[in-house]
Design a protein around this motif. Structure first.
Motif, PDB file in Angstrom:
ATOM      1  N   ILE A   1      -1.174 -61.003 -87.231  1.00 56.07           N
ATOM      2  CA  ILE A   1      -2.296 -60.623 -86.377  1.00 56.07           C
ATOM      3  C   ILE A   1      -2.079 -59.177 -85.932  1.00 56.07           C
ATOM      4  O   ILE A   1      -1.106 -58.875 -85.234  1.00 56.07           O
TER       5      ILE A   1
ATOM      6  N   ASP B   1      -8.455 -52.345 -87.236  1.00 58.88           N
ATOM      7  CA  ASP B   1      -8.952 -52.918 -88.491  1.00 58.88           C
ATOM      8  C   ASP B   1      -8.305 -52.213 -89.689  1.00 58.88           C
ATOM      9  O   ASP B   1      -7.920 -52.843 -90.673  1.00 58.88           O
TER      10      ASP B   1
ATOM     11  N   TYR C   1      -1.533 -62.332 -95.818  1.00 55.93           N
ATOM     12  CA  TYR C   1      -2.816 -62.530 -95.140  1.00 55.93           C
ATOM     13  C   TYR C   1      -2.728 -61.995 -93.710  1.00 55.93           C
ATOM     14  O   TYR C   1      -1.854 -62.391 -92.927  1.00 55.93           O
TER      15      TYR C   1
ATOM     16  N   ILE D   1      -5.037 -60.709 -90.201  1.00 54.05           N
ATOM     17  CA  ILE D   1      -6.306 -60.584 -89.494  1.00 54.05           C
ATOM     18  C   ILE D   1      -6.160 -59.495 -88.430  1.00 54.05           C
ATOM     19  O   ILE D   1      -5.050 -59.171 -88.001  1.00 54.05           O
TER      20      ILE D   1
ATOM     21  N   THR E   1     -11.487 -60.266 -90.680  1.00 57.24           N
ATOM     22  CA  THR E   1     -10.697 -60.899 -91.735  1.00 57.24           C
ATOM     23  C   THR E   1     -10.877 -60.060 -93.004  1.00 57.24           C
ATOM     24  O   THR E   1     -11.843 -59.294 -93.107  1.00 57.24           O
TER      25      THR E   1
ATOM     26  N   HIS F   1     -11.261 -54.557 -93.424  1.00 56.17           N
ATOM     27  CA  HIS F   1     -11.397 -55.525 -92.327  1.00 56.17           C
ATOM     28  C   HIS F   1     -12.560 -55.135 -91.424  1.00 56.17           C
ATOM     29  O   HIS F   1     -12.555 -54.036 -90.839  1.00 56.17           O
TER      30      HIS F   1
ATOM     31  N   SER G   1     -15.284 -56.941 -88.429  1.00 60.31           N
ATOM     32  CA  SER G   1     -15.492 -58.162 -87.636  1.00 60.31           C
ATOM     33  C   SER G   1     -16.884 -58.746 -87.820  1.00 60.31           C
ATOM     34  O   SER G   1     -17.885 -58.012 -87.802  1.00 60.31           O
TER      35      SER G   1
ATOM     36  N   VAL H   1     -12.483 -69.777 -85.850  1.00 58.31           N
ATOM     37  CA  VAL H   1     -11.042 -69.491 -85.773  1.00 58.31           C
ATOM     38  C   VAL H   1     -10.308 -70.770 -85.387  1.00 58.31           C
ATOM     39  O   VAL H   1     -10.450 -71.287 -84.275  1.00 58.31           O
TER      40      VAL H   1
ATOM     41  N   ILE I   1      -8.905 -69.919 -90.933  1.00 57.49           N
ATOM     42  CA  ILE I   1      -9.876 -68.958 -90.404  1.00 57.49           C
ATOM     43  C   ILE I   1     -11.098 -69.014 -91.321  1.00 57.49           C
ATOM     44  O   ILE I   1     -10.996 -68.772 -92.512  1.00 57.49           O
TER      45      ILE I   1
END
Ligand code: NAD
Ligand code: MLT
Length: 305
Positions: A115, A122, A135, A137, A246, A256, A258, A263, A267
Motif C-alpha cells: 500500500i 499514484d 501488486y 495499490i 489500483t 494508478h 483512483s 475494497v 480489491i
C-alpha cells in the motif's frame, strides 16, 4: 495479520498508531532509517497497547532484514512537500527510494500486498510495481473523498454520514470530483446546494492539504485515519467502496488512477463502468494526463540512475 510500516515519520506514525491500536494487526514491524526512531516509537506503542490491554507484537528496527513475511506493507518513507511545492516535485527523490525498496522488500515478503502512501502517491505506486512486479495499490483519492464529504457536511450543516460521493483521478491538484455520485440525504448536490458552488468545494478539496502543511508541517490525522480504514476494509474483508488507485495498463505502462472500487480481502470490482459517460471521460483524461507526466518523469529518472 503481520503488517510492516516502512517509514516512521509524521504520517507513518499516525497510520501505525491507529491501525495497531484498532486491533487490526497481530504483528507489526516499524522500519525507518533514522537511528533509534523505530525503537523508541515501539516503546510508545507498547505503552499505549498496555493501557488498552492489546497484546500485539511490535518491533522497531533500522534493518530491512527484519522486515520479513509481512502480509501487508505500508510505505510512507520519503520526502514530504513543503508549502508551495507540488507533490509531483518529489518524484525523482522518492522514486529512487521506491526502486531500492522494490529490489529489497519482495524477496523477504512473498505474497505481500503493498500500500503506497509516499507522494506523488499514484506515481510512486506505479514505480514500485514496475520495478518490483508486486501488486501495489495507492491510497489515491480516498483522502480527497473524505475531504469532499466533510466540507459539504460542514457548509450545508448536515451530518457527514448523510453525504455520499467520490473523488477520482490522480491524488492532488488534478483530482476529479465525480459529481454524479455526490448526494446529500440521497438528493443530487445541485438540488440541495443552497448557493454552495462546485468550484468552492473543489477548491477546498485541492487546497486544504497545502494549508494544513503550511501551518502544521504535514497532514496526519485525516489521512492517517482514512488510510487505517483502507487497511481495515482489507483485513476485515468489509468490502467498502473506496476511491483508491489500483493498477491498470495504459500504453504499455502500469498506471494508478483512483475510481470507486470494492475494497476487501480482494480489491474489486471497480464501479467505473457504472458511472455516467461524462465522469468516465474525465477519468480517461486523468489517465492520459497521468501517463504523460509519469512517462516524462520516468524517462528522466531512468537516465539518472
Ligand atoms: P516525514 O519527513 O515526517 O517522514 C518521512 C520518513 O521517511 C522519515 O522518518 C524518514 O527518515 C523516512 N525515510 C526517508 N527515506 C527513507 C528510506 N530510504 N528508508 C527508510 N525511511 C526513510 O514525512 P511525512 O509527513 O511522514 O510524509 C511522508 C510521505 O508521505 C511524503 O511523501 C508525503 O507527501 C506522503 N503523504 C502522503 C499522504 C497521502 O494521502 N497519500 C498523506 C500524508 C503524507
Ligand atoms: C495529502 O493530501 O494530505 C498528502 O498528499 C500530503 C500533501 O498534501 O502533500
Amino acid at each position: 495479520v503481520k503488517v510492516a510500516f516502512i517509514g516512521i515519520g509524521k504520517i507513518g506514525q499516525t497510520i501505525a498508531y491507529s491501525t495497531i491500536l484498532d486491533g487490526l494487526v497481530s504483528e507489526a514491524i516499524l522500519y525507518d532509517i533514522i537511528p533509534e526512531l523505530p525503537e523508541k516509537f515501539e516503546h510508545e506503542l507498547r505503552h499505549a497497547l498496555a493501557s488498552r490491554g492489546i497484546s500485539t507484537e511490535v518491533i522497531g528496527t533500522n534493518s530491512l532484514d527484519d522486515v520479513n513475511n509481512a502480509d501487508i506493507i505500508i510505505i510512507t518513507a520519503g520526502k514530504p512537500r513543503k508549502a508551495g511545492m507540488s507533490r509531483r516535485d518529489l518524484f525523482v527523490d522518492n522514486a529512487k527510494i521506491m526502486i531500492d525498496f522494490a529490489n529489497k522488500l519482495p524477496p523477504r515478503n512473498p505474497g505481500a500486498l503493498y500500500i503506497m502512501v509516499t507522494n506523488p502517491v499514484d506515481m510512486m505506486a506505479s514505480v514500485f510495481m514496475r520495478f518490483s512486479k508486486q501488486y501495489t495499490i495507492s491510497t489515491g483519492d480516498q483522502v480527497e473523498t473524505m475531504r469532499l464529504r466533510s466540507y459539504i457536511a460542514k457548509r450545508l450543516k448536515v451530518p457527514v454520514n448523510r453525504v455520499t460521493g467520490y473523488v477520482g483521478g490522480e491524488h492532488g491538484e488534478d483530482a476529479v470530483v465525480l459529481w454524479s455520485t455526490v448526494k446529500v440525504n440521497g438528493k443530487p448536490f445541485e438540488e440541495v446546494a443552497k448557493g454552495l458552488t462546485k468550484e468552492e468545494v473543489e477548491n477546498y478539496v485541492k487546497s486544504i492539504p497545502g494549508e494544513i502543511i503550511r501551518v502544521m508541517g504535514g497532514t496526519t490525522w485525516g489521512p492517517g485515519t482514512i488510510i487505517k480504514d483502507i487497511v481495515r476494509s482489507i483485513v476485515l474483508n468489509e468490502g467498502r467502496v473506496m476511491s483508491i488507485a489500483t493498477p491498470r495498463v495504459y500504453e504499455g505502462e502500469i498506471v494508478h488512477i483512483s475510481v470507486p472500487i470494492v475494497v476487501g480481502a480482494d480489491i474489486g470490482p471497480s464501479l467505473e463502468a457504472a458511472l455516467p459517460e461524462a465522469d468516465r471521460q474525465r477519468l480517461n483524461k486523468a489517465v492520459e494526463d497521468f501517463y504523460r507526466v509519469y512517462k516524462e518523469n520516468l524517462d528522466h529518472l531512468l537516465q539518472t540512475i
